[in-house]
Design a protein around this motif. Structure first.
Motif, PDB file in Angstrom:
ATOM      1  N   HIS A  37      -0.985   9.606  -2.554  1.00 45.49           N
ATOM      2  CA  HIS A  37      -2.106   9.444  -1.614  1.00 45.49           C
ATOM      3  C   HIS A  37      -1.542   9.516  -0.195  1.00 45.49           C
ATOM      4  CE1 HIS A  37      -5.617   7.907   0.443  1.00 45.49           C
ATOM      5  NE2 HIS A  37      -6.298   7.877  -0.694  1.00 45.49           N
ATOM      6  N   LEU A  38      -1.480  10.715   0.348  1.00 43.37           N
ATOM      7  CA  LEU A  38      -0.800  10.913   1.626  1.00 43.37           C
ATOM      8  C   LEU A  38      -1.494  10.248   2.817  1.00 43.37           C
ATOM      9  CD1 LEU A  38       0.520  14.570   1.273  1.00 43.37           C
ATOM     10  CD2 LEU A  38       1.805  12.428   1.151  1.00 43.37           C
ATOM     11  N   LEU A  70       0.830  -1.207   0.000  1.00 42.80           N
ATOM     12  CA  LEU A  70       0.000   0.000   0.000  1.00 42.80           C
ATOM     13  C   LEU A  70       0.866   1.258   0.000  1.00 42.80           C
ATOM     14  CD1 LEU A  70      -2.929  -0.849   2.458  1.00 42.80           C
ATOM     15  CD2 LEU A  70      -2.942  -0.866  -0.041  1.00 42.80           C
ATOM     16  N   ALA A  71       1.952   1.234   0.748  1.00 43.48           N
ATOM     17  CA  ALA A  71       2.842   2.401   0.778  1.00 43.48           C
ATOM     18  C   ALA A  71       3.428   2.671  -0.597  1.00 43.48           C
ATOM     19  CB  ALA A  71       3.958   2.183   1.797  1.00 43.48           C
ATOM     20  N   ARG A  72       3.814   1.619  -1.312  1.00 47.90           N
ATOM     21  CA  ARG A  72       4.385   1.797  -2.649  1.00 47.90           C
ATOM     22  C   ARG A  72       3.351   2.414  -3.593  1.00 47.90           C
ATOM     23  NH1 ARG A  72       8.407  -1.136  -5.250  1.00 47.90           N
ATOM     24  NH2 ARG A  72       9.384  -1.089  -3.187  1.00 47.90           N
ATOM     25  N   ALA A  73       2.123   1.899  -3.540  1.00 41.56           N
ATOM     26  CA  ALA A  73       1.071   2.442  -4.399  1.00 41.56           C
ATOM     27  C   ALA A  73       0.749   3.882  -4.027  1.00 41.56           C
ATOM     28  CB  ALA A  73      -0.185   1.576  -4.293  1.00 41.56           C
ATOM     29  N   THR A  81      12.242   4.358   4.553  1.00 42.52           N
ATOM     30  CA  THR A  81      13.002   5.427   3.899  1.00 42.52           C
ATOM     31  C   THR A  81      12.295   5.895   2.638  1.00 42.52           C
ATOM     32  OG1 THR A  81      15.100   4.592   4.769  1.00 42.52           O
ATOM     33  CG2 THR A  81      15.210   6.005   2.819  1.00 42.52           C
ATOM     34  N   ASP A  82      11.805   4.943   1.850  1.00 49.38           N
ATOM     35  CA  ASP A  82      11.080   5.299   0.627  1.00 49.38           C
ATOM     36  C   ASP A  82       9.817   6.089   0.954  1.00 49.38           C
ATOM     37  OD1 ASP A  82      13.016   3.898  -0.740  1.00 49.38           O
ATOM     38  OD2 ASP A  82      11.787   2.113  -1.051  1.00 49.38           O
ATOM     39  N   ALA A  83       9.116   5.677   2.005  1.00 48.49           N
ATOM     40  CA  ALA A  83       7.898   6.390   2.395  1.00 48.49           C
ATOM     41  C   ALA A  83       8.223   7.807   2.854  1.00 48.49           C
ATOM     42  CB  ALA A  83       7.177   5.627   3.503  1.00 48.49           C
ATOM     43  N   ASP A  84       9.285   7.950   3.631  1.00 52.06           N
ATOM     44  CA  ASP A  84       9.672   9.285   4.107  1.00 52.06           C
ATOM     45  C   ASP A  84      10.006  10.204   2.937  1.00 52.06           C
ATOM     46  OD1 ASP A  84       9.310   8.591   6.746  1.00 52.06           O
ATOM     47  OD2 ASP A  84      11.414   8.056   7.074  1.00 52.06           O
ATOM     48  N   THR A  85      10.692   9.663   1.949  1.00 47.72           N
ATOM     49  CA  THR A  85      11.029  10.460   0.766  1.00 47.72           C
ATOM     50  C   THR A  85       9.772  10.893   0.028  1.00 47.72           C
ATOM     51  OG1 THR A  85      13.140   9.301   0.513  1.00 47.72           O
ATOM     52  CG2 THR A  85      12.274  10.441  -1.429  1.00 47.72           C
TER      53      THR A  85
END
Length: 346
Positions: free
Chosen positions: A293-294, A284-287, A329-333
């Protein structure tokens, strides 16, 4: 496995056991009450006992009464079984406690503790079936914790016990784990053939709760271990089974339909509280990152934060999407630099 082969039937059994325990009352025969409560805990695994629509992933965490009932049933069953000093009953209750040890992401260490206790209990009281279960619980938890050497040891012990005690289904779990292990050690290209083999060999094992949608989980491995979206055709012809709701937003984002992906993220439920919850939050985070979609992205980041030191999905013993820390890390970016309403991040 934390998804029932027949979720509807499991839910009915859980509710029937809960009614019987309520009629019995806290002053009823403690052994019978402990067994009934253990049934509630075991058969409520995942969302089998849900009596209302699941909360959406885009919202704040919500109180879910059916989960609280199952968790309390598991706790009381273990307390009663300990008090009665009944090894077989305690083993059953610990199984229920394991099934309810998914209240939050990042709970692999707790499950390892439960598995270790169940294993010791089974060894001390010659309960080979429960020893196999305890070691499978540890295998999964240790993989989630990234302690693959210890997980290897458990896999060897499981195979030895399964052969000695004629428990062929245990080999399903070790076969899947060894494919995961190859992937962690040598990478996806080396594991691809191993996964194709294990999918074929275990397809008819009689555990649909495990095998349904497994091919889609495998197809997610190279996607989620990389930093991109699926390529066209990656999931063609694959039945995602119970995982379809959490896969759909990712596939829509990959197709370039950002608006449809956002709408899917608006309505997708939170992932089940089971062995794959970290993996599905990562999906879900990747999508969500891809289409900006914050609400879902922030919720996923918060849920996964508790599992920062674990490996995403590896607690299943089936697949690993790599260290949760990388997904955070990817989500934070993505949160820091969100995509615009008309864009999609490829």
């Amino acid at each position: 496995w934390t998804r029932a082969d027949d979720p509807e039937g499991a839910g009915e059994l859980s509710r029937a056991a809960a009614r019987a325990a309520a009629l019995l009352g806290p002053e009823g025969p403690p052994a019978l009450r402990a067994r009934l409560l253990s049934v509630v805990a075991v058969e409520s695994r995942g969302d089998a006992a849900a009596d209302a629509p699941l909360p959406r992933a885009s919202g704040a965490p919500a109180t879910e009464p059916w989960r609280l009932r199952a968790e309390r049933a598991a706790d009381e069953a273990v307390r009663l079984a300990r008090r009665l000093s009944d090894p077989a009953l305690l083993a059953f209750a610990l199984n229920g406690a394991f099934m309810q040890a998914f209240a939050a992401c990042g709970s692999a260490a707790r499950r390892d503790t439960l598995g270790a206790e169940l294993t010791r209990l089974a060894v001390d009281h010659q309960l080979p079936g429960h020893e196999v279960l305890g070691r499978i619980i540890r295998l999964q938890a240790l993989a989630g914790l990234g302690d693959f050497r210890s997980a290897d040891t458990e896999a060897e012990e499981i195979d030895r016990l399964a052969d000695r005690n004629e428990r062929p289904l245990a080999a399903v779990f070790t076969a899947w784990y060894r494919a995961l292990r190859v992937c962690e050690t040598d990478g996806w290209p080396a594991a691809r053939h191993r996964y194709a083999q294990v999918l074929t060999e275990t397809a008819g094992c009689g555990m649909p709760g495990l095998t349904q949608g497994a091919a889609a989980l495998v197809a997610l491995v190279p996607v989620m271990r990389g930093g991109a979206l699926p390529r066209p055709g990656d999931f063609d012809g694959l039945d995602a089974g119970p995982y379809q709701p959490w896969l759909d937003p990712l596939l829509l984002a990959a197709s370039g339909d950002a608006e449809q992906a956002r709408q899917a993220l608006d309505r997708v439920p939170r992932p089940p509280h089971d062995l794959l919850q970290e993996a599905l939050w990562c999906v879900l985070a990747r999508a969500a990152a891809a289409v900006g979609h914050l609400p879902v992205l922030r919720r996923a980041r918060k849920e996964l934060g508790a599992a920062e030191t674990e490996y995403a999905g590896a607690s299943s013993g089936l697949v690993s999407f790599g260290p949760v820390r990388q997904h955070l890390t990817d989500a934070d970016t993505a949160i820091a630099v969100p995509v615009g309403p008309g864009d999609a991040r490829g």
